[in-house]
Design a protein around this motif. Structure first.
Motif, mmCIF file in Angstrom:
data_model
loop_
_atom_site.group_PDB
_atom_site.id
_atom_site.type_symbol
_atom_site.label_atom_id
_atom_site.label_comp_id
_atom_site.label_asym_id
_atom_site.label_seq_id
_atom_site.Cartn_x
_atom_site.Cartn_y
_atom_site.Cartn_z
ATOM 1 N N ALA A 224 3.680 -10.099 13.567
ATOM 2 C CA ALA A 224 3.081 -9.763 14.884
ATOM 3 C C ALA A 224 2.999 -8.028 14.890
ATOM 4 C CB ALA A 224 3.939 -10.026 16.204
ATOM 5 N N ALA A 225 4.095 -7.411 14.429
ATOM 6 C CA ALA A 225 4.167 -6.157 14.400
ATOM 7 C C ALA A 225 3.206 -5.507 13.394
ATOM 8 C CB ALA A 225 5.657 -5.576 13.774
ATOM 9 N N ARG A 226 2.977 -6.240 11.925
ATOM 10 C CA ARG A 226 1.729 -5.846 11.196
ATOM 11 C C ARG A 226 0.664 -5.928 11.942
ATOM 12 N NH1 ARG A 226 2.205 -8.494 5.252
ATOM 13 N NH2 ARG A 226 3.510 -6.682 4.885
ATOM 14 N N ASP A 227 0.265 -7.178 12.683
ATOM 15 C CA ASP A 227 -0.953 -7.210 13.195
ATOM 16 C C ASP A 227 -1.180 -6.058 14.219
ATOM 17 O OD1 ASP A 227 -1.523 -9.565 11.778
ATOM 18 O OD2 ASP A 227 -0.907 -10.887 13.619
ATOM 19 N N ALA A 228 -0.186 -5.446 14.947
ATOM 20 C CA ALA A 228 -0.382 -4.366 15.771
ATOM 21 C C ALA A 228 -0.981 -3.214 14.852
ATOM 22 C CB ALA A 228 0.830 -4.170 16.539
ATOM 23 N N VAL A 229 -0.160 -2.909 14.002
ATOM 24 C CA VAL A 229 -0.489 -1.643 12.876
ATOM 25 C C VAL A 229 -2.027 -1.981 12.570
ATOM 26 C CG1 VAL A 229 0.081 -0.650 10.894
ATOM 27 C CG2 VAL A 229 1.845 -1.469 12.397
ATOM 28 N N ARG A 230 -2.369 -2.904 12.316
ATOM 29 C CA ARG A 230 -3.835 -3.226 11.612
ATOM 30 C C ARG A 230 -4.727 -3.023 13.010
ATOM 31 N NH1 ARG A 230 -2.394 -8.534 8.085
ATOM 32 N NH2 ARG A 230 -1.712 -7.239 6.237
ATOM 33 N N ARG A 231 -4.460 -3.359 13.949
ATOM 34 C CA ARG A 231 -5.339 -3.282 15.268
ATOM 35 C C ARG A 231 -5.417 -1.819 15.242
ATOM 36 N NH1 ARG A 231 -2.568 -7.388 17.192
ATOM 37 N NH2 ARG A 231 -1.053 -6.198 18.475
ATOM 38 N N LEU A 232 -4.440 -0.947 15.399
ATOM 39 C CA LEU A 232 -4.560 0.252 15.577
ATOM 40 C C LEU A 232 -5.012 1.261 14.469
ATOM 41 C CD1 LEU A 232 -1.018 0.944 17.206
ATOM 42 C CD2 LEU A 232 -3.136 0.987 18.490
ATOM 43 N N GLY A 233 -4.652 0.949 13.191
ATOM 44 C CA GLY A 233 -5.161 1.646 11.935
ATOM 45 C C GLY A 233 -6.482 1.152 11.246
ATOM 46 N N GLY A 234 -6.817 0.057 11.691
ATOM 47 C CA GLY A 234 -8.126 -0.730 11.043
ATOM 48 C C GLY A 234 -7.887 -0.644 9.401
ATOM 49 N N SER A 235 -9.007 -0.614 8.613
ATOM 50 C CA SER A 235 -8.824 -0.707 7.334
ATOM 51 C C SER A 235 -8.403 0.446 6.483
ATOM 52 C CB SER A 235 -10.322 -0.976 6.803
ATOM 53 O OG SER A 235 -11.371 -0.210 7.076
ATOM 54 N N ASP A 236 -8.207 1.576 7.399
ATOM 55 C CA ASP A 236 -7.898 2.926 6.696
ATOM 56 C C ASP A 236 -6.611 2.895 6.458
ATOM 57 O OD1 ASP A 236 -10.279 3.722 6.932
ATOM 58 O OD2 ASP A 236 -9.898 5.104 8.787
ATOM 59 N N VAL A 237 -5.468 1.776 6.739
ATOM 60 C CA VAL A 237 -4.153 2.069 6.589
ATOM 61 C C VAL A 237 -3.874 0.758 5.586
ATOM 62 C CG1 VAL A 237 -3.651 3.093 8.530
ATOM 63 C CG2 VAL A 237 -3.569 0.771 8.775
ATOM 64 N N GLU A 238 -2.570 0.789 4.830
ATOM 65 C CA GLU A 238 -2.152 -0.408 4.098
ATOM 66 C C GLU A 238 -1.131 -0.552 4.609
ATOM 67 O OE1 GLU A 238 -4.383 0.362 -0.086
ATOM 68 O OE2 GLU A 238 -2.290 1.250 0.459
ATOM 69 N N THR A 239 -0.318 -1.689 4.786
ATOM 70 C CA THR A 239 0.968 -2.152 5.180
ATOM 71 C C THR A 239 1.656 -2.783 4.107
ATOM 72 O OG1 THR A 239 0.207 -4.070 6.390
ATOM 73 C CG2 THR A 239 0.096 -2.126 7.735
ATOM 74 N N ALA A 240 3.098 -2.790 3.828
ATOM 75 C CA ALA A 240 3.768 -3.575 3.232
ATOM 76 C C ALA A 240 5.109 -3.751 3.744
ATOM 77 C CB ALA A 240 3.957 -2.856 1.842
ATOM 78 N N ALA A 241 5.611 -5.006 3.842
ATOM 79 C CA ALA A 241 7.017 -5.237 4.415
ATOM 80 C C ALA A 241 8.092 -4.951 3.104
ATOM 81 C CB ALA A 241 7.216 -6.635 4.660
ATOM 82 N N ALA A 242 9.253 -4.504 3.436
ATOM 83 C CA ALA A 242 10.508 -4.196 2.716
ATOM 84 C C ALA A 242 10.614 -5.361 1.694
ATOM 85 C CB ALA A 242 11.555 -3.637 3.580
ATOM 86 N N GLY A 243 10.502 -6.469 2.215
ATOM 87 C CA GLY A 243 10.782 -7.580 1.200
ATOM 88 C C GLY A 243 9.804 -7.892 0.359
ATOM 89 N N GLU A 244 8.543 -7.442 0.766
ATOM 90 C CA GLU A 244 7.364 -7.796 -0.116
ATOM 91 C C GLU A 244 7.407 -6.641 -1.143
ATOM 92 O OE1 GLU A 244 4.230 -9.196 3.112
ATOM 93 O OE2 GLU A 244 4.021 -7.198 2.301
ATOM 94 N N LEU A 245 7.690 -5.484 -0.864
ATOM 95 C CA LEU A 245 7.936 -4.392 -2.093
ATOM 96 C C LEU A 245 9.132 -4.614 -2.883
ATOM 97 C CD1 LEU A 245 7.603 -1.169 0.207
ATOM 98 C CD2 LEU A 245 5.867 -2.134 -1.351
ATOM 99 N N ARG A 246 10.033 -5.367 -2.340
ATOM 100 C CA ARG A 246 11.237 -5.603 -3.099
ATOM 101 C C ARG A 246 10.964 -6.848 -4.144
ATOM 102 N NH1 ARG A 246 14.124 -5.549 1.782
ATOM 103 N NH2 ARG A 246 15.458 -3.537 1.871
ATOM 104 N N ALA A 247 10.339 -7.636 -3.781
ATOM 105 C CA ALA A 247 9.685 -8.927 -4.426
ATOM 106 C C ALA A 247 8.968 -8.407 -5.667
ATOM 107 C CB ALA A 247 9.114 -9.861 -3.689
ATOM 108 N N MET A 248 7.828 -7.624 -5.241
ATOM 109 C CA MET A 248 7.068 -6.980 -6.061
ATOM 110 C C MET A 248 7.592 -6.209 -7.345
ATOM 111 S SD MET A 248 3.724 -4.641 -5.494
ATOM 112 C CE MET A 248 4.779 -3.281 -5.027
ATOM 113 N N SER A 249 8.360 -5.545 -6.842
ATOM 114 C CA SER A 249 9.373 -4.622 -7.841
ATOM 115 C C SER A 249 10.095 -5.381 -8.910
ATOM 116 C CB SER A 249 10.110 -3.687 -7.115
ATOM 117 O OG SER A 249 9.517 -2.779 -6.052
ATOM 118 N N LEU A 250 10.580 -6.404 -8.349
ATOM 119 C CA LEU A 250 11.380 -7.350 -9.100
ATOM 120 C C LEU A 250 10.546 -8.223 -10.071
ATOM 121 C CD1 LEU A 250 14.224 -8.590 -6.686
ATOM 122 C CD2 LEU A 250 14.364 -6.938 -8.823
ATOM 123 N N GLN A 251 9.408 -8.639 -9.526
ATOM 124 C CA GLN A 251 8.199 -9.298 -10.521
ATOM 125 C C GLN A 251 7.933 -8.412 -11.439
ATOM 126 O OE1 GLN A 251 4.759 -10.342 -8.027
ATOM 127 N NE2 GLN A 251 4.149 -11.812 -9.448
#
Length: 852
Positions: A686-713
């Motif tokens: 829900a928090a990420r959706d709020a960021v996207r509504r405010l920033g639109g396609s000009d912003v990128e979001t990433a959760a800390a867990g996603e960044l950790r998982a991507m780094s370990l991958q």
């Protein structure tokens, strides 16, 4: 040759599986080493070719020592008679709305503003500046090159467009201005680049990028007869001119440590494979000992017998090497087709098997071919010397093999001490830990030399244990054999000991690295959600987030806290390439610091924290005070190193600075990233959706867990090939111990027959074999574990800091280590028992009759 054929052909005919194992060992070793070399060469070739296609091949590249060049600089350089052609360049990154890249993020396109007429003029003069950047138009009308708001696209960009597209809309972020959309007419085609790329006229580019009068660089072609270096040295101080950077050489420097480490790991399979060749030849020697003794009695000299064994080893090596070179090409081609040429590190794209043949192949093939032959010949030396030293008459009487020779225990201790000394030496050739690898070799050879003493010591300790089961003739026989034949135990266990030690070392190193990376990610990514702009600046860094967006996000009830961050660059010396600078909120109590400055702080200097690469390569030790220039404004600031932090995200220099200090020094109040902590009870989606509504396609979001998982991958992918090399080497070593134990058991058939004749039952002999195998297998497993732990210390505390500037904590994955040691022990004991059962199948009376 006829004699050699009669002596060796029965083994090749009757025991093809053993011969195939030896050939397979050499084949795998050569294939892996040669394949990894080809794959690395393909990556460097591809990267250099792509860079040349985009950057062209001018004589010199002109840049300003501080800040950008200007149109006045371009006019000045054109008036110099030594300049035959000059091409002004300005670059930017644009967002391509509606498209996503391979990583799922918004697609970007690189835009280059240049002078198309200058490119045409240089091509007509016979010295093209950038032929692959020169637009190719269907109508061949030069005037169309200068069409207003026209972009010429490469194939990668055109593949993202409909076939009938006439225009495209991009979004850019001009410096100091709000992002805006630009509509461009699609013009001609360019051949450069494998990623989306577009070329515009320089005037249009400056206006659209918001950089009127500014240039990034000027590519120069000099008139014939002008020495480029001498002319560059006489230019005004505000300029710096140098030959175009060799991007292939730059990538080679950046990845040298990775490639060297990977190449040595590939050679590990060949190294352990040589022990399997030794085991097979030892087995064949034990089986054919009466024949060798007979031909010795008939007049064949010891020197000739020695040569015949070496010829057999050379033949095994030649077959295995030829197959290995062919398999290496196939492995590299398959990896390029399926995985790309980066091996999990370089990040190259558009790889194909054709890249293998765009690099020198003859010399590497000769080198790895000779390595394969050398490994097989060296492995044949010990069996050859054994056959050379036999007394034919004694062997025909059944007195067996001569006593083995080995390095004394003191030599093993000396080698291990030498290994410890070598581990303390610095790297050479930049970041290549040659002394550390020599240290590991000394530790391995020293450990092998100590195996006989370890077997004897374990037997002696066993005899002192109380209990009736350890008394009697079986223990006496085991003790006497451990004393007289301990060298044979070292030979039989050499392959698995080396493979086990290297497998343990790599397991501990990878496990330590992964554990350290996991802890580091927890410290480096404290927030729940991270936000940054999808737009990029001219330097490829994220564009600043809109201040209004940051204010709106701060007021959202879904977030308990917001932490802004500014990513920029810094020049450590005038004219030097900029390095990464991150301005952020610094809480030194939670930072991943490994060193702190506890001395006096300079009153006129601002504190910065540096990574290990900055400390090791640039000499930025804690406490040092130095001057640097902010890349954005060119302002010189005085800084002091307050600490060193661990940085597993890069191998290049990077600095941290407190955000208030950066804003005070630079006057820049913008932020490029924002870390957000969720309020209690708030859902991440829900928090990420709020960021996207405010920033639109000009912003990128990433959760800390996603960044950790991507780094370990990414980490796991980078070490996938390492794990495969480790598994192959261990498998080869296990095959080697099985073949070696078979050779020993067969050579003892007459001994077993005599013991049966003296009254020992078959069951008692199996107990004897179990006791001996447990002693030798246990010694090998313990020695392999101990050596592996010693090697892992060198890898963790020497090789990684010297190669990658990454310090980590030693972590022992007990479960995996137990499985490795148990597997090696079980293989040694099981092979000995299976071989013993075959040897005990011979009737005792028949064996004694053979002995007579």
């Amino acid at each position: 040759m006829s004699l050699w054929r009669h002596l060796t052909w029965p083994t090749w005919r009757d025991h093809p599986s053993r011969v195939l194992l030896a050939i397979l060992a050499v084949t795998l070793g050569v294939a892996l080493a040669f394949g990894v070399h080809l794959l690395n060469g393909a990556a460097l070739t591809e990267f250099a070719r792509a860079a040349r296609s985009v950057n062209g091949q001018p004589d010199l590249v002109l840049r300003a020592r501080s800040g950008p060049l200007t149109d006045a600089d371009f006019a000045d350089i054109l008036t110099r008679p030594e300049v035959a052609a000059a091409n002004p360049i300005v670059e930017a990154q644009a967002l391509w709305p509606g498209h996503t890249g391979r990583d799922g993020r918004a697609q970007t396109i690189r835009l280059i503003g240049l002078d198309p007429l200058a490119l045409l003029a240089s091509a007509q003069a016979g010295k093209p500046l950038a032929p692959e950047l020169t637009p190719q138009l269907d109508g061949n009308d030069p005037v169309a090159l200068l069409g207003a708001q026209t972009v010429h696209l490469n194939a990668a960009a055109r593949s993202l467009l409909p076939a009938d597209a006439k225009t495209l809309t991009l979004r850019i972020a001009p410096p100091g201005a709000e992002p805006r959309d630009i509509e461009l007419t699609i013009g001609g085609r360019i051949a450069a680049g494998t990623a989306p790329l577009g070329v515009l006229d320089i005037a249009d580019a400056q206006q659209m990028f918001g950089r009127l009068g500014a240039l990034d660089r000027i590519d120069l072609q000099l008139t014939s007869g002008i020495d480029a270096n001498d002319w560059a040295a006489r230019l005004p101080e505000r300029w710096r001119a140098a030959p175009p950077e060799d991007e292939g050489a730059r990538l080679s420097d950046l990845t040298r440590a990775y490639r060297v480490n990977l190449g040595l790991l590939a050679l590990m399979a060949l190294f352990t494979g040589s022990f399997l060749v030794y085991a097979v030849l030892s087995l064949a020697t034990a089986q054919r000992l009466p024949q060798w003794a007979l031909v010795g009695v008939l007049g064949v000299s010891a020197r000739m017998r020695w040569r015949l064994i070496l010829v057999e080893g050379l033949l095994l090596g030649a077959i295995g090497t030829a197959l290995g070179l062919a398999l290496g090409v196939g492995l590299a081609a398959g990896a390029l087709t399926l995985l790309g040429s980066d091996l999990g590190l370089h990040g190259a794209s558009g790889s194909s098997a054709e890249l293998l043949f765009n690099q020198p192949l003859l010399v590497p093939a000769l080198v790895y071919g000779l390595l394969g032959l050398a490994a097989a010949v060296v492995a044949a030396l010990a069996p050859a010397l054994t056959v050379r030293r036999i007394a034919p008459a004694l062997v025909l009487k059944g007195l067996g093999l001569p006593a083995g020779r080995a390095l004394p225990a003191w030599a093993g201790l000396a080698l291990m001490a030498l290994g410890a000394v070598l581990a303390a030496l610095p790297p050479v050739w930049g970041d290549t830990p040659v002394a550390a690898y020599a240290s590991m070799f000394c530790l391995l050879i020293g450990g092998l030399a100590l195996v006989p003493a370890l077997v004897r010591g374990m037997t002696a300790a066993l005899s002192r244990l109380p209990g009736p089961s350890l008394e009697g003739p079986l223990l006496l026989l085991a003790r006497e054999r451990s004393r007289d034949q301990a060298t044979e135990a070292r030979r039989s266990l050499a392959g698995v000991l080396v493979a086990l030690a290297l497998a343990v070392a790599m397991t501990v190193m990878i496990g330590s690295f992964r554990e350290s990376l996991t802890r580091w990610l927890d410290q480096a990514l404290p927030a729940d959600l991270y936000v940054r702009s999808a737009l990029r600046g001219a330097d490829g860094l994220p564009a600043p987030l809109a201040p209004a967006l940051i204010d709106q996000l701060r007021r959202q009830t879904a977030f308990a806290r917001a932490s802004p961050q500014r990513t920029t660059r810094l020049r450590l010396a005038p004219g030097a390439d900029p390095v990464a600078l991150t301005a952020r909120e610094l809480d030194t109590g939670t930072l991943p610091l490994m060193e702190r400055w506890t001395g006096a702080t300079a009153a006129d200097a601002v504190g910065v924290w540096v990574n290990e690469a900055a400390r090791d390569r640039d000499g930025l030790a804690p406490g040092r005070v130095f001057d640097a220039a902010l890349a954005d404004g060119g302002r010189v600031v005085r800084l002091q190193v307050r600490g060193v932090w661990r940085d597993y995200s890069r191998q290049s220099t990077a600095l941290w600075m407190a955000l208030p200090d950066y804003r005070r020094l630079s006057g820049d109040s913008t932020s490029t990233e924002l870390g957000l902590w969720l309020a209690p009870g708030q859902a991440l989606d829900a928090a990420r959706d709020a960021v996207r509504r405010l920033g639109g396609s000009d912003v990128e979001t990433a959760a800390a867990g996603e960044l950790r998982a991507m780094s370990l991958q990414i980490f796991d992918r980078s070490f996938t090939i390492t794990l495969w090399l480790q598994a192959v080497a261990l498998a080869v070593g296990l095959f080697g111990v099985i073949a070696s134990q078979s050779a020993q058991a067969l050579s003892r058939r007459r001994e077993f027959g005599l013991l049966r004749h003296l009254g020992l039952s078959r069951r008692a002999l199996m107990k004897l074999l179990l006791l001996e195998a447990s002693l030798t297998g246990g010694a090998g497993a313990l020695a392999g574990l101990a050596l592996g732990l010693a090697l892992s210390v060198v890898l963790v505390y020497v090789v990684n800091p010297q190669s990658f500037h990454w310090t980590m904590e030693l972590s022992l994955p007990v479960a995996r280590l137990s499985a490795l040691v148990g597997l090696a022990f079980a293989a040694a004991v099981g092979a000995s028992l299976l071989a013993g059962r075959r040897a005990l199948g011979t009737d005792a009376v028949r064996a004694v009759r053979e002995d007579a």
